[in-house]
Design a protein around this motif. Structure first.
Motif, mmCIF file in Angstrom:
data_model
loop_
_atom_site.group_PDB
_atom_site.id
_atom_site.type_symbol
_atom_site.label_atom_id
_atom_site.label_comp_id
_atom_site.label_asym_id
_atom_site.label_seq_id
_atom_site.Cartn_x
_atom_site.Cartn_y
_atom_site.Cartn_z
ATOM 1 N N ARG A 22 0.885 -1.191 0.122
ATOM 2 C CA ARG A 22 -0.084 0.207 -0.043
ATOM 3 C C ARG A 22 0.973 1.305 0.002
ATOM 4 N NH1 ARG A 22 -4.802 -1.199 0.306
ATOM 5 N NH2 ARG A 22 -4.913 -3.463 -0.094
ATOM 6 N N SER A 23 1.862 1.117 -0.837
ATOM 7 C CA SER A 23 2.811 2.268 -0.846
ATOM 8 C C SER A 23 3.283 2.576 -2.325
ATOM 9 C CB SER A 23 4.127 2.019 -0.023
ATOM 10 O OG SER A 23 5.027 3.164 -0.066
ATOM 11 N N ALA A 24 3.034 3.895 -2.848
ATOM 12 C CA ALA A 24 3.280 4.012 -4.248
ATOM 13 C C ALA A 24 4.438 4.279 -4.618
ATOM 14 C CB ALA A 24 2.275 5.227 -4.700
ATOM 15 N N TYR A 25 5.717 4.617 -3.734
ATOM 16 C CA TYR A 25 6.877 4.826 -3.820
ATOM 17 C C TYR A 25 7.150 5.877 -4.767
ATOM 18 C CZ TYR A 25 7.309 0.327 -1.732
ATOM 19 O OH TYR A 25 7.114 -0.842 -0.885
ATOM 20 N N VAL A 40 0.602 8.167 -5.205
ATOM 21 C CA VAL A 40 1.407 8.626 -4.370
ATOM 22 C C VAL A 40 1.628 8.469 -3.150
ATOM 23 C CG1 VAL A 40 1.972 10.767 -5.998
ATOM 24 C CG2 VAL A 40 0.569 10.880 -4.336
ATOM 25 N N ASP A 41 2.692 8.644 -2.337
ATOM 26 C CA ASP A 41 2.533 8.673 -0.759
ATOM 27 C C ASP A 41 2.348 9.642 -0.093
ATOM 28 O OD1 ASP A 41 3.122 5.707 -1.295
ATOM 29 O OD2 ASP A 41 5.375 6.229 -1.679
ATOM 30 N N GLY A 42 2.551 10.630 -0.853
ATOM 31 C CA GLY A 42 2.520 11.960 -0.201
ATOM 32 C C GLY A 42 2.764 13.070 -1.142
ATOM 33 N N VAL A 43 2.254 14.273 -0.940
ATOM 34 C CA VAL A 43 2.359 15.394 -1.860
ATOM 35 C C VAL A 43 3.191 16.834 -1.239
ATOM 36 C CG1 VAL A 43 0.524 14.620 -3.231
ATOM 37 C CG2 VAL A 43 0.221 16.177 -1.260
ATOM 38 N N ILE A 73 5.900 10.113 5.843
ATOM 39 C CA ILE A 73 5.346 8.799 5.536
ATOM 40 C C ILE A 73 6.202 7.676 6.041
ATOM 41 C CG2 ILE A 73 5.535 7.417 3.191
ATOM 42 C CD1 ILE A 73 5.670 10.327 1.763
ATOM 43 N N GLU A 74 7.408 7.842 6.510
ATOM 44 C CA GLU A 74 8.009 6.353 6.842
ATOM 45 C C GLU A 74 7.600 6.449 8.472
ATOM 46 O OE1 GLU A 74 11.830 6.755 5.334
ATOM 47 O OE2 GLU A 74 11.390 6.636 3.446
#
Lengths: 354, 354
Positions: free
Chosen positions: A60-63, A124-127, A312-313
């Motif tokens: 569930r992570s888009a990297y 994406v995982d974040g913006v 994110i991490e």
DNA sequence: TTGAAAGCGCTACCAA
DNA sequence: TTGGTAGCGCTTTCAA
């Protein structure tokens, strides 16, 4: 020309199970050094890299990180901030197996839709949230979408996202202070797009600095585009009590302003002092060289990327404060003209050409 | 705050199988209008969008396009081409469910590695190749990686990729022709980075145009950066037989060149004519307004995106030729100074300030 | 026109 | 420290 290798190929080659290969590439403990080496060797030999799409499905992570830029396509070219910001982001991402997804949109509706799409599709995982606006709708939207984000500057609505910021007012105060020292009393500001927070912040920081020094600020509006800078300059130089110094909210407007002043026959900086903001590469190569306030977009990019990755991490990330903005004095400022002619209709100087 | 809906949720909601939902969203024939409606309604109600990662796994398509930009992070901000190019690409992509993946790299090694990574990880379905270099290693690499691509301009090595191009020489010829008409005989060119094909092309097109008109071209090298433009201008204006007109290979160099000339006390355009290339937004707002050759990066972006998508979707794509580049005459050019002083040590004009 | 089931490449779990 | 297996969400057969 063989097909792309998969984890099964590597497992087979190394004589182990897929699970072990996965453990190895993800640096999980509990794998003997021997098999670890064997797996790594097999992967290297086959030239295998884990497929992020497949990983995404289970992790569930888009990297990937996203940047959505709302900007008029016509004027985006004259904005020196983004390319440098992006290269700063990249310098952090390149070693971390994440890529950057960029979207340029022409209006707010498309902008918000783009965030929704990125979230719904788990792209994406974040913006990165740049160019914060007043009561920016993105903050609530991103919270609702549960999309991690960092903001460049503090939002004026409640936000739980980490913020990257720098005290730009310090630099602006230094500009005003220097101008006052030189003897300027009529100092004007050409504001940037005031729908953006940094547009109004810079304006406020300017007016505050002028007032603090006992002066009366003059402000006209612009939108960060060269065209608006030119128009504002015309307006200012057409005033009965025209300013002897103009502080522009960014470098492109300042450049256009310099051109207008020169076209009107003013000598720079003797007849008019001009300053810009953002410390663009080009500012150094103008005539006269444009005094400006440094900003280092690449540094914003690096800090934002680091912060977003941490969020994110680890699920949390501290705000980061970049060094105060610094005034970069250059040849575009000088003492005001001695023989001030408050109500003159004509420029105080002869045209330098034509 | 529910989890993201999946195709199963939609299938359940619509009372059909997952397979049918898939058929519907992919517009496959053989689905009754009634169920089709039902599925669409269910998807809309749940706010479901197919997960590209999962699709990628079976379709072997990444639903993304890549752009790798090799550029010195220090000077990328002064390049007006990329932001506009990207917004052109985006205008095509946004309606097509594909996103754009951007990478900015500092050197060739990283650049090639980035392409390898993109291919090995199946991150993109194709890439844009900009800033072609001599014997560009990317052409062979991309062919080897079997990664679809379009090139901006024709490569000088065998390439099967579609090419987007425009006759820029026409615009350059028009510049030279106009300069000759005005009476200029000593016309110089400040070349761009000659490791790039368009750097040498523009130089060659310049020299050819000058020779064709019976003149003798003067060429000094630059690298597209403002700094190099300034240095080249100093070199040219320090020559015994200095040029009366300088044709710069891009606008940022021309701007820096204008500044140098003005610093040396030359009046523009009377003492020196200057032209740029690429038709940046800023060029219009200088003093004097910079004559340049239009390029419309956004149009390159749209054409490249369309072509790349066609290549990916149909396996083939035609080359596209954009309209010829057009000369944009502006105030930075004029007849050469009358009283030419071939061996004068001093500028022909008085300083306009200082 | 529709449903059921296999499989894409990977991670994660449970045994061994 | 390892192997086997069950999914992740989707597309794509193959039957019905």
């Amino acid at each position: 020309m063989s097909k792309k290798p998969t984890i099964s190929d590597v497992a087979h080659e190394a004589g182990v199970s897929k699970g072990l290969v996965s453990f190895v590439v993800n640096g999980r403990p509990g794998v003997s050094a021997a098999t670890r080496e064997r797996v790594l060797a097999a992967a290297a030999e086959l030239g295998w890299r884990p497929n992020p799409n497949a990983r995404s499905l289970t992790t569930r992570s888009a990297y990937a990180l996203g940047l959505v830029v709302l900007r008029d396509p016509e004027i985006i070219g004259s904005d020196p901030f983004f390319p440098a910001f992006i290269s700063g982001v990249e310098s952090v991402l390149s070693d971390r197996g994440r890529v950057m997804l960029l979207s340029v949109v022409p209006d707010e509706e498309r902008e918000l839709d783009t965030y929704r799409k990125l979230a719904a599709e788990s792209r994406v995982d974040g913006v990165f949230v740049t160019d914060l606006r007043h009561r920016d709708p993105r903050i609530a939207l991103l919270a609702e979408l549960a999309l991690p984000a960092v903001t460049l500057g503090h939002a004026d609505v409640p936000s739980d996202f980490p913020v990257i910021d720098r005290d730009y007012g310090k630099g602006i105060a230094a500009v005003v202070s220097r101008l006052r020292e030189l003897g300027h009393t009529r100092i004007a500001h050409v504001a940037g797009d005031e729908r953006m927070l940094h547009g109004t912040h810079r304006r406020d920081q300017f007016t505050e600095a002028v007032r603090a020094s006992g002066g009366t600020p003059i402000v006209v509006s612009g939108d960060f585009s060269p065209d608006s800078g030119a128009q504002a300059t015309h307006a200012l130089l057409g005033m009965a009590e025209k300013p002897t110094a103009i502080v522009f909210a960014n470098d492109p407007m300042a450049m256009a302003g310099m051109a207008v002043a020169q076209e009107l026959g003013l000598r720079l900086p003797d007849d008019l002092s001009i300053t810009g903001m953002d410390g663009s590469e080009m500012s150094r190569y103008l005539f006269p060289p444009l005094a400006t306030v440094g900003n280092d977009p690449a540094e914003w990019g690096r800090a934002a990327a680091l912060s977003l990755l941490a969020l994110i991490e680890t699920g949390a990330s501290d705000d980061v404060t970049l060094p105060d903005a610094e005034f970069i004095p250059r040849g575009s400022i000088a003492p005001p003209p001695q023989a001030a002619q408050p109500s003159s209709e004509r420029p105080t100087a002869q045209p330098s050409s034509r």
